[in-house]
Motif scaffolding. Structure first.
Motif, PDB file in Angstrom:
ATOM      1  N   GLY A  18      39.468  22.380 -66.942  1.00 15.69           N
ATOM      2  CA  GLY A  18      39.706  23.321 -65.845  1.00 15.69           C
ATOM      3  C   GLY A  18      39.790  22.622 -64.507  1.00 15.69           C
ATOM      4  N   ALA A  19      39.578  23.380 -63.437  1.00 10.25           N
ATOM      5  CA  ALA A  19      39.728  22.850 -62.088  1.00 10.25           C
ATOM      6  C   ALA A  19      38.558  21.940 -61.717  1.00 10.25           C
ATOM      7  N   VAL A  20      38.909  20.808 -61.092  1.00 11.89           N
ATOM      8  CA  VAL A  20      37.908  19.895 -60.539  1.00 11.89           C
ATOM      9  C   VAL A  20      38.021  19.972 -59.019  1.00 11.89           C
ATOM     10  N   HIS A  21      36.913  20.295 -58.362  1.00 12.21           N
ATOM     11  CA  HIS A  21      36.919  20.454 -56.911  1.00 12.21           C
ATOM     12  C   HIS A  21      36.559  19.109 -56.277  1.00 12.21           C
ATOM     13  N   ALA A  22      37.575  18.320 -55.934  1.00 11.57           N
ATOM     14  CA  ALA A  22      37.336  16.993 -55.365  1.00 11.57           C
ATOM     15  C   ALA A  22      36.830  17.073 -53.938  1.00 11.57           C
ATOM     16  N   VAL A  23      37.347  18.036 -53.177  1.00 17.58           N
ATOM     17  CA  VAL A  23      36.892  18.285 -51.807  1.00 17.58           C
ATOM     18  C   VAL A  23      36.692  19.785 -51.653  1.00 17.58           C
ATOM     19  N   LYS A  24      35.547  20.173 -51.102  1.00 22.99           N
ATOM     20  CA  LYS A  24      35.211  21.598 -51.020  1.00 22.99           C
ATOM     21  C   LYS A  24      34.833  21.989 -49.595  1.00 22.99           C
ATOM     22  N   ASN A  25      35.693  22.770 -48.984  1.00 23.26           N
ATOM     23  CA  ASN A  25      35.402  23.398 -47.690  1.00 23.26           C
ATOM     24  C   ASN A  25      34.969  22.381 -46.633  1.00 23.26           C
ATOM     25  N   ALA A  26      35.692  21.273 -46.554  1.00 25.52           N
ATOM     26  CA  ALA A  26      35.350  20.202 -45.613  1.00 25.52           C
ATOM     27  C   ALA A  26      35.973  20.463 -44.245  1.00 25.52           C
ATOM     28  N   SER A  27      35.171  20.298 -43.199  1.00 24.46           N
ATOM     29  CA  SER A  27      35.657  20.419 -41.827  1.00 24.46           C
ATOM     30  C   SER A  27      35.085  19.267 -41.009  1.00 24.46           C
ATOM     31  N   LEU A  28      35.937  18.638 -40.218  1.00 21.34           N
ATOM     32  CA  LEU A  28      35.482  17.547 -39.352  1.00 21.34           C
ATOM     33  C   LEU A  28      36.439  17.394 -38.184  1.00 21.34           C
ATOM     34  N   ILE A  29      35.939  16.754 -37.137  1.00 19.30           N
ATOM     35  CA  ILE A  29      36.752  16.466 -35.953  1.00 19.30           C
ATOM     36  C   ILE A  29      36.568  14.997 -35.581  1.00 19.30           C
ATOM     37  N   VAL A  30      37.673  14.319 -35.328  1.00 19.24           N
ATOM     38  CA  VAL A  30      37.660  12.966 -34.769  1.00 19.24           C
ATOM     39  C   VAL A  30      38.328  13.055 -33.409  1.00 19.24           C
TER      40      VAL A  30
END
Length: 246
Positions: A18-30
């Motif tokens: 099934g689905a693999v969640h490699a990145v989940k709901n990531a938020s960032l600012i540079v």
């Protein structure tokens, strides 16, 4: 102004289970001129996040803005964005049949249509900056791993990018070669280059980062200054990770 902004990013892969969640709901600012370092265990989604920012991977959902341009919008010309954002990988990816100087000048000449003489002047300036001006006429296979990675950094800088992404740039190097690459990256940071790095080099993160982000299992668990993350992390998972590696 935010140079790079990631909002609610998800990256899923479909596997046999099934689905693999490699990145989940990531938020960032540079922010412009800021150095942000992402740390975390292997498989935590750090490199996938970085590859989504350069659109080497397509995000499942969420938004990524670079200089205000949303690269998740299908109408955005990603080639133009990539001209402004350099990327250095774990592997050097140099062209073996070209000399060091030819590797560095290829993109400025082909993409930015720079005259050969101007590109070569720029290339030699960059080789001097990374301490390899005497290697201009040799081929990559005559260089050490650390030297090849410094050439790869010079090649990315030759496009005169507004920001640089580094995906574990020292992980393929022998220990004695790591410092020469980190020194180049540290000089870029001191010169105000906007940088987002994935690295296991905690000493570099302490010395160069304005902000450190800890990821685990695809999620951003914690972020803060190097002092906050390394001296007094708030999250138990961050503390556990650092206890094992410091």
């Amino acid at each position: 102004m935010a140079k790079i902004e990631v909002r609610n990013l998800y990256k899923d892969y479909t596997g046999a289970d099934g689905a693999v969640h490699a990145v989940k709901n990531a938020s960032l600012i540079v922010n412009d001129g800021e150095v942000v370092v992402i740390i975390g265990p292997s498989g935590s989604g750090k490199s996938t996040l970085l590859r989504c920012i350069n659109k080497l991977e397509t995000a499942t959902s969420g938004h990524i803005c670079i200089d205000g341009e949303d690269i998740t919008d299908p109408k955005t010309d990603i080639r133009k964005i990539r001209e402004e954002v350099g990327m250095v990988f774990q592997s050097f990816n140099l062209f073996p049949h070209l000399t060091v100087l030819e590797n560095i000048t290829l993109s400025p000449r082909k993409v930015r249509h720079m005259e050969k003489a101007e590109a070569e002047r720029l290339g030699m300036d960059l080789l001097k900056r990374v301490g390899l001006e005497d290697k201009a006429s040799v081929h990559p296979n005559a260089l050490s791993g650390g030297q090849q990675q410094r050439v790869a950094i010079a090649r990315a800088l030759a496009m005169q990018p507004k920001a640089m992404l580094f995906d574990e740039p020292t992980s393929a190097l022998d220990p004695e070669m790591i410092k020469e690459v980190l020194d180049v990256m540290l000089s870029l940071a001191k010169d105000g280059m906007t940088m987002l790095l994935v690295t296991h080099e905690m000493g570099f993160a302490r010395a160069a980062a304005d902000k450190v982000i800890f990821m685990d299992a695809g999620e951003i668990i914690e972020e803060g200054s190097p002092e906050e993350i390394f001296t007094n992390p708030r999250n138990e998972r961050t503390r556990s990770f650092l206890d094992h590696i410091l």
